[in-house]
Design a protein around this motif. Sequence first.
Motif, PDB file in Angstrom:
ATOM      1  N   ALA A 120       1.105  -1.229   0.060  1.00 52.48           N
ATOM      2  CA  ALA A 120       0.125  -0.041   0.258  1.00 52.48           C
ATOM      3  C   ALA A 120       0.874   1.285  -0.025  1.00 52.48           C
ATOM      4  N   LYS A 127      -7.913   0.323  -3.492  1.00 56.76           N
ATOM      5  CA  LYS A 127      -9.031   0.674  -3.111  1.00 56.76           C
ATOM      6  C   LYS A 127     -10.513   0.285  -4.137  1.00 56.76           C
ATOM      7  N   VAL A 171      -5.246   6.094   1.351  1.00 55.86           N
ATOM      8  CA  VAL A 171      -4.837   5.255   0.622  1.00 55.86           C
ATOM      9  C   VAL A 171      -4.808   4.888  -1.539  1.00 55.86           C
ATOM     10  N   TRP A 194      -5.296   1.281   6.068  1.00 56.61           N
ATOM     11  CA  TRP A 194      -5.896   0.271   5.005  1.00 56.61           C
ATOM     12  C   TRP A 194      -6.572  -0.660   7.121  1.00 56.61           C
ATOM     13  N   SER A 210       3.642  -1.142   3.912  1.00 53.15           N
ATOM     14  CA  SER A 210       3.496  -0.067   3.549  1.00 53.15           C
ATOM     15  C   SER A 210       4.171   0.661   2.839  1.00 53.15           C
TER      16      SER A 210
END
Length: 196
Positions: A82, A94, A89, A128, A113
């Motif tokens: 991510a 998404k 995000v 998330w 991330s």
Amino acid sequence: MSERILVFYGSYRADRLGIRLADYVVRTLRSRGIEAELVDAKAVDLPMLDRMYKEYPQGEAPEAMAALAGKIRDADGFVFVAGEYNWGVQPGLKNLTDHFLEEWFWRPAGVISYSAGRLAGARAGLAWHGTLSEMGMVVISSTVNVGPIAKTLDAQGRPIGEAGEALDTSFARFADDLTWWSEAARLQKTRKAPPY
């Protein structure tokens, strides 16, 4: 039996650096004997969410959506690579995840991330956690944060320098946790069906 892990990545940008991290995750999981597959939101290219997979009559969902629904149902766990966009995000990732719901249930998910900066996408990673939990996944406590990504992985997704060494160390713990939970969930489903 090898664990089946789907690795999701969601950037649509032309010069995507996060794909290095997604490739690293897939390659490193495979080196551990895990059946890992990359799901690139840009390659799947679902439209902006109009109807979820479950809202289509049987056999009428777009082919790419139906194929991915089957992969999600068959997986033992998930990794979400991510990126952080403006403290939030990635819209592509998404959008991809929102097309499905029950398909995610009763499996673990881990969040990795990244960003170009020193905070390593931590704010997106935090966002998330709540989203994936709401979608029926058990989010593991181990996380990996990578930043600055260009100083952590080279163009081929190989770790470089001290940041790369730190990634290898943190990813090992992350992978151990994810596979423990994915095995536990898979074995539990053989003992007792999920409640719904």
